[in-house]
Design a protein around this motif. Structure first.
Motif, mmCIF file in Angstrom:
data_model
loop_
_atom_site.group_PDB
_atom_site.id
_atom_site.type_symbol
_atom_site.label_atom_id
_atom_site.label_comp_id
_atom_site.label_asym_id
_atom_site.label_seq_id
_atom_site.Cartn_x
_atom_site.Cartn_y
_atom_site.Cartn_z
ATOM 1 N N PRO A 123 0.434 -1.543 0.316
ATOM 2 C CA PRO A 123 -0.298 -0.209 -0.483
ATOM 3 C C PRO A 123 1.016 0.960 -0.129
ATOM 4 N N LEU A 124 1.812 1.408 1.088
ATOM 5 C CA LEU A 124 2.975 2.575 0.987
ATOM 6 C C LEU A 124 3.417 2.784 -0.910
ATOM 7 N N TYR A 125 3.731 1.484 -1.793
ATOM 8 C CA TYR A 125 3.538 1.391 -2.965
ATOM 9 C C TYR A 125 2.337 2.459 -3.839
ATOM 10 N N GLY A 126 1.954 2.100 -3.438
ATOM 11 C CA GLY A 126 0.317 2.637 -4.289
ATOM 12 C C GLY A 126 0.137 4.433 -3.545
ATOM 13 N N GLY A 127 0.160 4.079 -2.661
ATOM 14 C CA GLY A 127 0.514 5.740 -2.025
ATOM 15 C C GLY A 127 1.258 6.549 -2.741
ATOM 16 N N ASP A 177 9.659 -2.500 -9.105
ATOM 17 C CA ASP A 177 10.950 -3.978 -9.330
ATOM 18 C C ASP A 177 10.811 -4.923 -10.342
ATOM 19 N N LYS A 178 11.221 -5.690 -11.258
ATOM 20 C CA LYS A 178 10.018 -6.810 -11.904
ATOM 21 C C LYS A 178 11.445 -8.085 -11.093
ATOM 22 N N ARG A 179 13.031 -7.472 -11.126
ATOM 23 C CA ARG A 179 14.475 -8.273 -11.143
ATOM 24 C C ARG A 179 13.964 -8.794 -9.162
ATOM 25 N N SER A 180 13.118 -7.980 -8.345
ATOM 26 C CA SER A 180 14.072 -7.266 -6.875
ATOM 27 C C SER A 180 13.600 -8.537 -6.621
ATOM 28 N N ARG A 181 14.689 -9.108 -5.417
ATOM 29 C CA ARG A 181 14.512 -10.995 -4.422
ATOM 30 C C ARG A 181 13.551 -10.599 -3.799
ATOM 31 N N LEU A 182 12.423 -9.606 -3.812
ATOM 32 C CA LEU A 182 11.588 -9.258 -2.816
ATOM 33 C C LEU A 182 10.542 -8.820 -4.181
ATOM 34 N N GLN A 183 9.502 -9.963 -4.413
ATOM 35 C CA GLN A 183 7.481 -10.102 -4.599
ATOM 36 C C GLN A 183 6.686 -10.259 -4.594
ATOM 37 N N LEU A 184 6.089 -9.902 -4.187
ATOM 38 C CA LEU A 184 5.434 -9.833 -3.161
ATOM 39 C C LEU A 184 3.881 -9.688 -4.138
ATOM 40 N N ASP A 185 3.297 -10.370 -3.604
ATOM 41 C CA ASP A 185 1.120 -10.510 -4.525
ATOM 42 C C ASP A 185 0.494 -10.094 -3.768
ATOM 43 N N PRO A 186 0.424 -8.056 -3.582
ATOM 44 C CA PRO A 186 -0.219 -7.127 -2.959
ATOM 45 C C PRO A 186 -1.793 -7.540 -2.439
ATOM 46 N N GLU A 187 -2.121 -8.723 -3.070
ATOM 47 C CA GLU A 187 -3.762 -8.938 -2.827
ATOM 48 C C GLU A 187 -4.862 -7.789 -3.146
ATOM 49 N N TRP A 188 -4.680 -7.157 -4.145
ATOM 50 C CA TRP A 188 -5.558 -5.967 -4.247
ATOM 51 C C TRP A 188 -7.230 -6.284 -4.711
ATOM 52 N N THR A 189 -7.774 -5.349 -4.286
ATOM 53 C CA THR A 189 -8.758 -5.149 -4.647
ATOM 54 C C THR A 189 -8.660 -3.938 -5.260
ATOM 55 N N GLY A 190 -9.053 -3.674 -6.157
ATOM 56 C CA GLY A 190 -9.453 -1.892 -7.445
ATOM 57 C C GLY A 190 -8.160 -1.730 -7.562
ATOM 58 N N LEU A 191 -7.175 -0.684 -7.565
ATOM 59 C CA LEU A 191 -6.111 -0.294 -8.422
ATOM 60 C C LEU A 191 -5.734 1.030 -7.562
ATOM 61 N N PRO A 192 -4.424 1.607 -7.373
ATOM 62 C CA PRO A 192 -4.238 2.686 -6.790
ATOM 63 C C PRO A 192 -5.511 3.909 -7.683
ATOM 64 N N PRO A 193 -5.533 5.225 -7.448
ATOM 65 C CA PRO A 193 -5.576 6.214 -8.429
ATOM 66 C C PRO A 193 -5.262 6.603 -9.291
ATOM 67 N N THR A 194 -3.919 6.270 -9.947
ATOM 68 C CA THR A 194 -3.318 7.322 -10.739
ATOM 69 C C THR A 194 -2.491 6.230 -12.262
ATOM 70 N N ASP A 195 -1.846 6.738 -12.112
ATOM 71 C CA ASP A 195 -0.951 6.158 -13.182
ATOM 72 C C ASP A 195 -0.563 5.488 -13.053
ATOM 73 N N LEU A 196 -0.812 4.253 -13.364
ATOM 74 C CA LEU A 196 0.060 2.758 -12.730
ATOM 75 C C LEU A 196 2.202 2.877 -13.562
ATOM 76 N N ASP A 197 1.654 2.940 -14.364
ATOM 77 C CA ASP A 197 3.373 2.874 -15.393
ATOM 78 C C ASP A 197 4.068 4.402 -15.047
ATOM 79 N N ALA A 198 3.486 5.116 -14.516
ATOM 80 C CA ALA A 198 4.762 5.983 -13.863
ATOM 81 C C ALA A 198 5.471 5.829 -12.930
#
Length: 361
Positions: A123-127, A177-198
């Motif tokens: 949630p921090l990342y999305g926020g 980071d697609k190559r990170s050693r830490l990959q999370l499944d955030p189990e999001w319902t909905g998405l952060p209300p912003t441009d996720l490609d930024a």
């Protein structure tokens, strides 16, 4: 009072940790009867609710297991390869409490609960994406602001590298980071209300804690690991990966009180950068006086914020009980834009999380 706090902690574990629920339920009964648990908890009888003495008790016992001091008890702990036998758990706990009463008493009294849950990075990342984008829109910028992240109550600093984590969405996309050693499944319902490609650009990171944990040491790693509920193996593995990432990408966590530390950092504005003050599941451990001081420091900085040097407050804290459990809300304020948003709600561990933008008054 202490018995009630143990019972309350047990109820909080009922649906998510059968081991800790059984342990704390039995310990509460033993405490009420004046058993060995009373000896272990001596000196903590007047602890306030926010210090969660029951979880400190459970974490201290887990610490002994991690250190190899209680092999007869380790067979119940999945975190070290055991399989919990709830019917015989307390029978194996009691002799450990008796043998290590002095050591356990010292651990209970000297430690605070610090899971430093890396799941809250999601949630921090999305926020942060929302904050950087909305602040830019308010200032008439075409690109999101780069971010300076300041964390209060940072513990081991595991949530100070959200841009170095991968977030696997249900549609197959991977954010961050697609190559990170830490990959999370955030189990999001909905998405952060912003441009996720930024891209999220972090140009500075810093944290403070009254009792920072050095995760580059075995002692620090055991301290954080001991507060992960032993039968929650997904969280256990997530923490181990997050600590390895922290060792690879160190960020210093300064030993300091939040208000003084924050005043010092906010006195140094960063032109062209959004400064984000962040804290998660820390408010309950902070005294009312410290909370008031922190609010004053933030209000003073907010009054000085400009479109060139904007300020944000992003928090993930418990707000109300839902079905006996606390609901944790992700809240955002932006200055001088005057934006206040409730971005969504989730579990105390940050996963799962539901995005639901509303005005926050």
């Amino acid at each position: 009072m202490l018995v009630e706090l143990f019972q309350d902690a047990a109820r909080g574990c009922r649906q998510r940790s059968p081991l800790n629920h059984a342990l704390l339920t039995a310990a509460a009964e033993d405490l009420a009867a004046g058993g060995v648990t009373a000896s272990v908890m001596a000196g903590s009888e007047r602890d306030r609710r926010g210090t969660v003495p029951g979880l400190r008790f459970a974490g201290s016992l887990h610490r002994l297991v991690l250190e190899g001091k209680a092999p007869g008890l380790a067979k119940h702990y999945p975190s070290v390869g055991g399989a919990t036998d709830l019917g015989n758990l307390w029978a194996d706990v009691e002799p450990v409490l008796a043998e290590y009463a002095d050591e356990l008493r010292g651990l209970v009294r000297s430690t605070v609960v610090q899971t430093n849950e890396p799941g809250r990075t999601a949630p921090l990342y999305g926020g942060l994406l929302v904050a950087a984008g909305r602040a830019a829109q308010a200032a008439g910028r075409t690109e999101p602001y780069p971010v300076r992240l300041l964390e209060i109550g940072a513990s081991g600093g595991l949530n100070l590298r959200p841009h170095r984590v991968g977030y696997r969405l249900s549609d197959g996309r991977v954010l961050g980071d697609k190559r990170s050693r830490l990959q999370l499944d955030p189990e999001w319902t909905g998405l952060p209300p912003t441009d996720l490609d930024a891209p999220l650009e972090l140009v500075e990171r810093a944290g403070c804690d009254l009792k920072p944990v050095d995760v580059s040491t075995l002692d620090g790693q055991r301290q954080l690991s001991s507060f992960v509920w032993p039968d929650q193996l997904d969280r256990w593995r997530r923490l181990q990966r997050a600590m390895r990432l922290a060792v690879d990408d160190p960020v210093k966590v300064e030993r300091a009180a939040g208000p003084d530390w924050l005043r010092r950092h906010l006195a140094q504005p960063r032109p062209g950068v959004l400064t984000v003050v962040w804290h998660s599941v820390v408010w309950q451990y902070v005294s009312p006086a410290q909370r008031a001081q922190g609010r004053t420091v933030l209000a003073e900085a907010a009054a000085q914020a400009t479109p060139e040097s904007p300020l944000a407050l992003l928090v993930y804290e418990p707000r109300e009980r839902v079905g006996g459990l606390f609901r944790f809300d992700l809240l955002l304020r932006l200055w001088p834009a005057g934006i206040s948003l409730h971005l969504g709600s989730g579990s105390g561990h940050g996963i799962p999380f539901t995005w639901d933008e509303q005005r926050w008054s």
